[in-house]
Design a protein around this motif. Structure first.
Motif, PDB file in Angstrom:
ATOM      1  N   VAL A 170       0.849  -1.185   0.000  1.00  0.00           N
ATOM      2  CA  VAL A 170       0.000   0.000   0.000  1.00  0.00           C
ATOM      3  C   VAL A 170       0.888   1.238   0.000  1.00  0.00           C
ATOM      4  CG1 VAL A 170      -1.752   1.298   1.282  1.00  0.00           C
ATOM      5  CG2 VAL A 170      -1.856  -1.204   1.204  1.00  0.00           C
ATOM      6  N   VAL A 171       0.529   2.223  -0.817  1.00  0.00           N
ATOM      7  CA  VAL A 171       1.288   3.471  -0.891  1.00  0.00           C
ATOM      8  C   VAL A 171       1.158   4.215   0.431  1.00  0.00           C
ATOM      9  CG1 VAL A 171       1.527   5.676  -2.082  1.00  0.00           C
ATOM     10  CG2 VAL A 171       0.957   3.616  -3.378  1.00  0.00           C
ATOM     11  N   ARG A 172       2.297   4.573   1.030  1.00  0.00           N
ATOM     12  CA  ARG A 172       2.299   5.246   2.324  1.00  0.00           C
ATOM     13  C   ARG A 172       2.849   6.663   2.261  1.00  0.00           C
ATOM     14  NH1 ARG A 172      -1.600   3.073   4.840  1.00  0.00           N
ATOM     15  NH2 ARG A 172      -1.372   0.844   5.261  1.00  0.00           N
ATOM     16  N   ALA A 173       3.570   7.016   1.204  1.00  0.00           N
ATOM     17  CA  ALA A 173       4.133   8.368   1.120  1.00  0.00           C
ATOM     18  C   ALA A 173       4.342   8.735  -0.338  1.00  0.00           C
ATOM     19  CB  ALA A 173       5.455   8.459   1.877  1.00  0.00           C
ATOM     20  N   VAL A 174       4.031   9.981  -0.668  1.00  0.00           N
ATOM     21  CA  VAL A 174       4.283  10.529  -2.000  1.00  0.00           C
ATOM     22  C   VAL A 174       4.871  11.915  -1.816  1.00  0.00           C
ATOM     23  CG1 VAL A 174       3.294  11.262  -4.192  1.00  0.00           C
ATOM     24  CG2 VAL A 174       2.400   9.235  -3.046  1.00  0.00           C
ATOM     25  N   HIS A 175       6.052  12.148  -2.393  1.00  0.00           N
ATOM     26  CA  HIS A 175       6.669  13.475  -2.329  1.00  0.00           C
ATOM     27  C   HIS A 175       6.397  14.225  -3.625  1.00  0.00           C
ATOM     28  CE1 HIS A 175       9.339  16.680  -1.246  1.00  0.00           C
ATOM     29  NE2 HIS A 175      10.061  16.501  -2.338  1.00  0.00           N
ATOM     30  N   ASN A 176       6.021  15.489  -3.481  1.00  0.00           N
ATOM     31  CA  ASN A 176       5.697  16.342  -4.627  1.00  0.00           C
ATOM     32  C   ASN A 176       4.530  15.757  -5.415  1.00  0.00           C
ATOM     33  OD1 ASN A 176       6.008  18.657  -6.084  1.00  0.00           O
ATOM     34  ND2 ASN A 176       7.661  17.890  -7.377  1.00  0.00           N
ATOM     35  N   ALA A 177       3.502  15.342  -4.686  1.00  0.00           N
ATOM     36  CA  ALA A 177       2.356  14.678  -5.307  1.00  0.00           C
ATOM     37  C   ALA A 177       1.634  15.533  -6.345  1.00  0.00           C
ATOM     38  CB  ALA A 177       1.370  14.232  -4.219  1.00  0.00           C
TER      39      ALA A 177
END
Length: 450
Positions: A170-177
């Motif tokens: 599961v995606v837990r972090a996105v930078h510069n989304a």
């Protein structure tokens, strides 16, 4: 201040004068600049020193020779073919040395860029290394890894997924989304090129994101290339790292090497953070029911007493005891009895408020803290818990069975006491009163039935 015979050399108007001045400057730069070959380990220390000395001395010797020829030709009034040869030789020498100086400056600039880039890479790895020894939560660590991966690869953004207990990711972090169009990705199941990195357990580069079979069609107009790596710690995949770029073919072999190194470091940090979180959970929660254990309850109770004393508030302490658990253990076994305890804890969590605290006090006893709650609201909450327990079922012998009855006792701070022992003792006494009333009611009902 120059002698008369040399002064004429600098007289304006002759084509060789400007070239001579530029050449002397180039010779000086060439003498001061050289690039050390860091990978050449074949030469001895003496031969290396001799090479550097020759690099420094040779331009000076050539400069002196050129100066001598120019001055000689000017003083002797050399003319004709010989003068042309001198001018041509000097001009060629100046051009060669100027080219050498330019190449040396360019090589030094490249070396400086490599050193700067290497320093940035080491800083990123150092930050992740600190996280390995730190106390960041998994969510905080995932955000750190995504942010530093963006800086390391020089891309537009990055995404981190973590493995769940059911072996999904599961995606837990996105930078510069926003730049990636990934505003809603956090919490979603993993998609994209990271799936191939899971299958191959290696770094995967999609130079043309649109043509990759695992690409997300929603992102085709936003992402041109991507790189993904599995996060493997102790032989187990704990997550994935994906970096995205809006330009095609943004990832070189050097970037692939850096991502592989960074992913290995990040995986260790994630594994350590997960182990720390599990250790804290085991120290805080009851392993059977998932609610707080006795030690955590007493710590929370002390904090609640301090807060209520400071703000002049009232709160309730509810003690709950399962009346018929021993009969379940004797008839169906302790595994079924454990299922009854889990069902009780689940029902209590569902019936209480978000700010309430449910804990297993020991055996078949539970304690519920009701912050900022007076007698009437506390009794209403206990009534709701009792009703929810009557609705809950546990499975045994292929059928759903009612939970055993639970007895409750309530104590209030500061009316019934100002410390944990006094509050729990009062709640315990009232719980036994409730248990006695229930027993009397059952006996009366049985007598009337007879």
């Amino acid at each position: 201040y120059l002698p008369a015979n040399v002064e004429g050399t600098f007289k304006a108007g002759t084509p060789i004068d400007g070239l001579w001045i530029v050449g002397i400057g180039a010779i000086g730069i060439a003498g001061a600049q050289w690039v050390e070959d860091r990978e050449d380990g074949r030469n001895s220390r003496l031969s290396g020193a001799a090479t550097h000395l020759s690099r420094m001395v040779l331009p000076g010797v050539v400069a002196a020779a050129c100066s001598f020829l120019l001055v000689y030709a000017d003083v002797r009034r050399v003319a004709g073919r010989f003068a042309d040869l001198i001018d041509g030789a000097v001009a060629l020498t100046v051009l060669v040395l100027a080219a050498r100086a330019g190449l040396a400056l360019y090589a030094n600039w490249q070396l400086g860029e490599r050193e700067r880039r290497r320093a940035e890479e080491l800083a990123v790895l150092y930050d992740v290394g600190l996280a390995t020894a730190g106390e960041l939560s998994l969510e905080e660590l995932a955000n750190l890894i995504a942010r530093e991966a963006t800086a390391l690869t020089g891309t537009d953004g990055a995404m981190v997924s973590l493995a769940e207990k059911d072996h999904t990711f599961v995606v837990r972090a996105v930078h510069n989304a926003p730049a990636l169009g990934l505003r809603s990705s956090v919490g979603e199941d993993l998609r994209g090129v990271a799936l191939e990195s899971l299958r191959t357990r290696d770094v995967v580069v999609a130079n043309d994101y649109r043509d990759h079979p695992d690409s997300n069609p929603v992102l085709h107009d936003l992402i041109a290339s991507a790189i993904a790596a599995p996060l493997v710690a102790h032989g187990e995949i704990v997550g994935t790292l994906t970096a995205y770029a809006s330009r095609p073919r943004a990832f070189s072999e050097e970037t692939r090497r850096l991502v592989r190194l960074y992913a290995a470091q990040a995986a260790i940090a994630i594994a350590n953070a997960a182990l720390l979180a599990e250790t804290r959970r085991l120290a805080r929660d009851d392993d059977l029911t998932g609610v707080l254990n006795r030690r955590s309850l007493l710590e929370r109770l002390e904090v609640q007493i301090a807060d209520a004393t400071r703000h002049g508030e009232t709160f309730g302490v509810v003690l709950c005891d399962v009346d018929g658990l021993k009969a379940v253990n004797d008839s169906a076994g302790h595994l079924v009895g454990n299922e009854v305890l889990r069902a009780l804890a689940r029902a209590m969590r569902q019936a209480t408020r978000a700010e309430d605290v449910v804990a297993r006090f020991g055996g078949d006893e539970f304690v519920i803290l009701l912050p900022r709650t007076g007698p009437l609201p506390a009794q209403a909450i206990v009534g709701r818990i009792a009703a929810r327990l009557r609705e809950e079922r546990y499975m045994w012998a292929g059928q759903a069975n009612d939970l055993p009855r639970a007895s409750f006792g309530i104590a209030w701070f500061p009316i019934d006491g100002r410390d944990a022992d006094a509050l729990i003792s009062t709640a315990d006494a009232r719980m036994y009163e409730d248990k006695a009333r229930a027993r009397t009611t059952r006996l009366s009902a049985a007598a009337e039935a007879d």
